[in-house]
Design a protein around this motif. Sequence first.
Motif, PDB file in Angstrom:
ATOM      1  N   LEU A  52       1.082  -1.419   0.341  1.00  0.00           N
ATOM      2  CA  LEU A  52       0.257  -0.364  -0.367  1.00  0.00           C
ATOM      3  C   LEU A  52       0.959   1.154   0.540  1.00  0.00           C
ATOM      4  O   LEU A  52       1.827   1.301   1.058  1.00  0.00           O
ATOM      5  N   VAL A  53       0.608   2.164  -0.742  1.00  0.00           N
ATOM      6  CA  VAL A  53       1.460   3.428  -1.370  1.00  0.00           C
ATOM      7  C   VAL A  53       0.258   5.223  -0.927  1.00  0.00           C
ATOM      8  O   VAL A  53      -0.741   4.488  -0.952  1.00  0.00           O
ATOM      9  N   GLU A  54       1.203   5.743   0.063  1.00  0.00           N
ATOM     10  CA  GLU A  54       0.172   7.131  -0.125  1.00  0.00           C
ATOM     11  C   GLU A  54      -0.187   6.998  -1.208  1.00  0.00           C
ATOM     12  O   GLU A  54       1.062   7.500  -1.756  1.00  0.00           O
ATOM     13  N   ASN A  55      -1.025   8.131  -1.114  1.00  0.00           N
ATOM     14  CA  ASN A  55      -1.945   8.415  -1.957  1.00  0.00           C
ATOM     15  C   ASN A  55      -2.299   7.919  -3.086  1.00  0.00           C
ATOM     16  O   ASN A  55      -2.786   8.036  -4.389  1.00  0.00           O
ATOM     17  N   ARG A  56      -1.930   6.569  -3.536  1.00  0.00           N
ATOM     18  CA  ARG A  56      -2.133   6.086  -4.651  1.00  0.00           C
ATOM     19  C   ARG A  56      -3.180   4.714  -3.980  1.00  0.00           C
ATOM     20  O   ARG A  56      -4.256   4.421  -4.209  1.00  0.00           O
ATOM     21  N   HIS A  57      -3.691   4.111  -2.708  1.00  0.00           N
ATOM     22  CA  HIS A  57      -3.900   2.955  -2.403  1.00  0.00           C
ATOM     23  C   HIS A  57      -4.518   3.749  -0.922  1.00  0.00           C
ATOM     24  O   HIS A  57      -5.910   3.265  -0.222  1.00  0.00           O
ATOM     25  N   SER A  63      -8.371   8.387   5.742  1.00  0.00           N
ATOM     26  CA  SER A  63      -7.716   7.821   6.631  1.00  0.00           C
ATOM     27  C   SER A  63      -6.847   7.942   7.230  1.00  0.00           C
ATOM     28  O   SER A  63      -5.918   7.983   7.265  1.00  0.00           O
ATOM     29  N   SER A  64      -7.751   7.372   9.159  1.00  0.00           N
ATOM     30  CA  SER A  64      -6.879   7.403  10.176  1.00  0.00           C
ATOM     31  C   SER A  64      -5.673   5.896   9.886  1.00  0.00           C
ATOM     32  O   SER A  64      -5.625   5.163   9.258  1.00  0.00           O
ATOM     33  N   ALA A  65      -4.871   6.369  10.699  1.00  0.00           N
ATOM     34  CA  ALA A  65      -3.662   5.614  10.923  1.00  0.00           C
ATOM     35  C   ALA A  65      -4.298   4.102  11.127  1.00  0.00           C
ATOM     36  O   ALA A  65      -3.939   2.725  10.576  1.00  0.00           O
ATOM     37  N   GLN A  66      -4.771   3.874  11.596  1.00  0.00           N
ATOM     38  CA  GLN A  66      -5.895   2.380  12.927  1.00  0.00           C
ATOM     39  C   GLN A  66      -6.484   1.795  11.302  1.00  0.00           C
ATOM     40  O   GLN A  66      -6.292   1.187  10.947  1.00  0.00           O
ATOM     41  N   ASP A  67      -7.259   2.820  10.475  1.00  0.00           N
ATOM     42  CA  ASP A  67      -7.764   2.906   9.076  1.00  0.00           C
ATOM     43  C   ASP A  67      -6.917   1.569   8.960  1.00  0.00           C
ATOM     44  O   ASP A  67      -7.137   0.514   7.815  1.00  0.00           O
ATOM     45  N   VAL A  68      -5.829   2.600   8.186  1.00  0.00           N
ATOM     46  CA  VAL A  68      -4.738   2.147   7.856  1.00  0.00           C
ATOM     47  C   VAL A  68      -4.324   1.232   7.760  1.00  0.00           C
ATOM     48  O   VAL A  68      -4.057  -0.599   6.871  1.00  0.00           O
ATOM     49  N   GLY A  69      -4.073   0.584   9.258  1.00  0.00           N
ATOM     50  CA  GLY A  69      -3.087  -0.996   9.138  1.00  0.00           C
ATOM     51  C   GLY A  69      -4.784  -1.684   9.494  1.00  0.00           C
ATOM     52  O   GLY A  69      -4.359  -3.285   8.596  1.00  0.00           O
ATOM     53  N   CYS A  70      -6.188  -1.657   9.873  1.00  0.00           N
ATOM     54  CA  CYS A  70      -6.634  -2.714   8.942  1.00  0.00           C
ATOM     55  C   CYS A  70      -6.511  -2.628   7.609  1.00  0.00           C
ATOM     56  O   CYS A  70      -6.780  -4.187   7.443  1.00  0.00           O
ATOM     57  N   LYS A  71      -6.668  -2.082   6.573  1.00  0.00           N
ATOM     58  CA  LYS A  71      -7.321  -2.179   5.422  1.00  0.00           C
ATOM     59  C   LYS A  71      -6.210  -3.260   5.205  1.00  0.00           C
ATOM     60  O   LYS A  71      -6.598  -4.031   3.984  1.00  0.00           O
ATOM     61  N   ALA A  72      -4.441  -2.558   5.803  1.00  0.00           N
ATOM     62  CA  ALA A  72      -3.519  -3.586   4.759  1.00  0.00           C
ATOM     63  C   ALA A  72      -3.702  -4.922   4.810  1.00  0.00           C
ATOM     64  O   ALA A  72      -2.742  -5.646   4.753  1.00  0.00           O
ATOM     65  N   ALA A  73      -3.604  -4.880   6.633  1.00  0.00           N
ATOM     66  CA  ALA A  73      -4.042  -6.694   7.263  1.00  0.00           C
ATOM     67  C   ALA A  73      -4.848  -7.544   6.453  1.00  0.00           C
ATOM     68  O   ALA A  73      -5.260  -8.133   5.773  1.00  0.00           O
ATOM     69  N   ALA A  74      -6.003  -6.454   6.515  1.00  0.00           N
ATOM     70  CA  ALA A  74      -7.043  -7.121   5.711  1.00  0.00           C
ATOM     71  C   ALA A  74      -7.383  -7.448   4.225  1.00  0.00           C
ATOM     72  O   ALA A  74      -7.837  -8.971   3.994  1.00  0.00           O
ATOM     73  N   GLN A  75      -6.442  -6.925   3.168  1.00  0.00           N
ATOM     74  CA  GLN A  75      -5.998  -7.148   1.558  1.00  0.00           C
ATOM     75  C   GLN A  75      -5.297  -8.579   1.771  1.00  0.00           C
ATOM     76  O   GLN A  75      -5.567  -9.404   1.075  1.00  0.00           O
ATOM     77  N   SER A  76      -4.035  -8.859   2.705  1.00  0.00           N
ATOM     78  CA  SER A  76      -3.293  -9.883   2.259  1.00  0.00           C
ATOM     79  C   SER A  76      -4.100 -10.972   3.072  1.00  0.00           C
ATOM     80  O   SER A  76      -4.162 -12.292   2.752  1.00  0.00           O
ATOM     81  N   ALA A 105       2.547   6.341  13.963  1.00  0.00           N
ATOM     82  CA  ALA A 105       2.709   4.883  13.036  1.00  0.00           C
ATOM     83  C   ALA A 105       2.533   4.093  14.586  1.00  0.00           C
ATOM     84  O   ALA A 105       1.999   2.388  14.092  1.00  0.00           O
ATOM     85  N   LEU A 106       2.316   4.051  15.613  1.00  0.00           N
ATOM     86  CA  LEU A 106       1.501   3.154  16.298  1.00  0.00           C
ATOM     87  C   LEU A 106      -0.015   3.064  15.855  1.00  0.00           C
ATOM     88  O   LEU A 106      -0.119   1.828  16.574  1.00  0.00           O
ATOM     89  N   GLY A 107      -0.860   3.614  15.787  1.00  0.00           N
ATOM     90  CA  GLY A 107      -2.429   3.481  14.880  1.00  0.00           C
ATOM     91  C   GLY A 107      -2.272   2.733  13.833  1.00  0.00           C
ATOM     92  O   GLY A 107      -3.090   2.089  14.268  1.00  0.00           O
ATOM     93  N   LEU A 108      -1.326   2.303  13.603  1.00  0.00           N
ATOM     94  CA  LEU A 108      -0.837   1.213  12.501  1.00  0.00           C
ATOM     95  C   LEU A 108      -0.885   0.263  12.949  1.00  0.00           C
ATOM     96  O   LEU A 108      -1.232  -0.515  12.794  1.00  0.00           O
ATOM     97  N   ALA A 109      -0.050  -0.017  14.134  1.00  0.00           N
ATOM     98  CA  ALA A 109       0.438  -0.887  14.442  1.00  0.00           C
ATOM     99  C   ALA A 109      -1.328  -1.573  15.495  1.00  0.00           C
ATOM    100  O   ALA A 109      -1.524  -2.508  15.386  1.00  0.00           O
ATOM    101  N   ASP A 110      -1.809  -0.066  16.118  1.00  0.00           N
ATOM    102  CA  ASP A 110      -3.250  -1.161  16.237  1.00  0.00           C
ATOM    103  C   ASP A 110      -4.145  -1.318  15.477  1.00  0.00           C
ATOM    104  O   ASP A 110      -5.263  -2.537  15.677  1.00  0.00           O
ATOM    105  N   GLY A 111      -4.302  -1.132  13.849  1.00  0.00           N
ATOM    106  CA  GLY A 111      -5.119  -1.514  13.056  1.00  0.00           C
ATOM    107  C   GLY A 111      -4.629  -3.105  12.943  1.00  0.00           C
ATOM    108  O   GLY A 111      -5.791  -3.275  12.355  1.00  0.00           O
ATOM    109  N   LEU A 112      -3.848  -3.039  12.463  1.00  0.00           N
ATOM    110  CA  LEU A 112      -2.938  -4.325  12.887  1.00  0.00           C
ATOM    111  C   LEU A 112      -3.268  -5.473  13.837  1.00  0.00           C
ATOM    112  O   LEU A 112      -4.000  -6.238  12.814  1.00  0.00           O
TER     113      LEU A 112
END
Length: 316
Positions: A52-57, A63-76, A105-112
């Motif tokens: 996932l690349v910022e401004n592309r995906h 989206s919040s960092a937590q949103d991005v973490g959830c989405k990144a995990a869900a896709q794989s 970055a911590l929010g991303l981890a929380d989303g994952l």
Amino acid sequence: MSEKIADLGEFGLIRAVTARLPQGPSVLVGPGDDAAVIVAGDGRVVATTDLLVENRHFRRSWSSAQDVGCKAAAQSLADIAAMGAVPTALLVGLGAPADLPVDWALGLADGLRDECEPLGVSVVGGDVVQSDLVVVAVTALGDLAGRPPVTRGGARPGDVVAVCGRLGWAEAGLRVLSRGFRSPRVLVEAHRRPQVQYDAGPEAASLGATAMCDISDGLLADLGHVASASGVAVDVDPAAFEVPDPIRDAAAALGVEPLDWILTGGEDNALAATFPSDVTLPQRWRVVGRVAAGEGITVAGAGYEGSPGHAHFGGS
């Protein structure tokens, strides 16, 4: 003033992130060593990677960092489920600007964690590097639990095509956000965080699915991959789809045909599978088409006008 990644440094950031990521019983060696060690009870490991690349995906303004973490995990994780496997672990690479707030970055981890923990999946390691934009790379691992993998290449003439999960919701949310709106909230949230029925993948495998994929680029585009890999033709029945009110209302407001979002919209990560016609499917699997001899994708027996879905480099 919020703390930046540059203030923590690479290893300080890694320690802060991994402290938020619990490890499950299948992890023998987790984060902190040169590599992780995961129990592979089946003797085979299913593996997949998404980027996932910022401004592309995603956009940090949408989206919040937590949103991005959830989405990144869900896709794989959805790719693992689409093989008929149970996901077990994730490896995550993060490229980030030095001035990115640590809280992001911590929010991303929380989303994952939020996406993985209900599944018993552990984030077992990864890497952190400096980059101009935020980049998130996720590698997922899975266990087939003794079953053969369900690939894209097994569909046979006479099979039915069935879908489990939502279609068109994430695309509708993307279109709403692209027009500068933040509502309907249910559509915007669908773009931010897909709702994936992961257990439907192993279920389909147990039911005798002949081919399967997750819908990340659009139903027609991804069924096109199944048709190509299997050497068959797939016809989709548009009458099989009910258009939910939020999608219908948003499409009317934007002057769009709502069925187009359902047929070609990506990132809902629903599962599509082909089954022998005599299989009794659970209610959550909806028959939407048929497999026949031939090649390519049709809708109600005719070619589809327009793009069948997302193409990363603009090709068909």
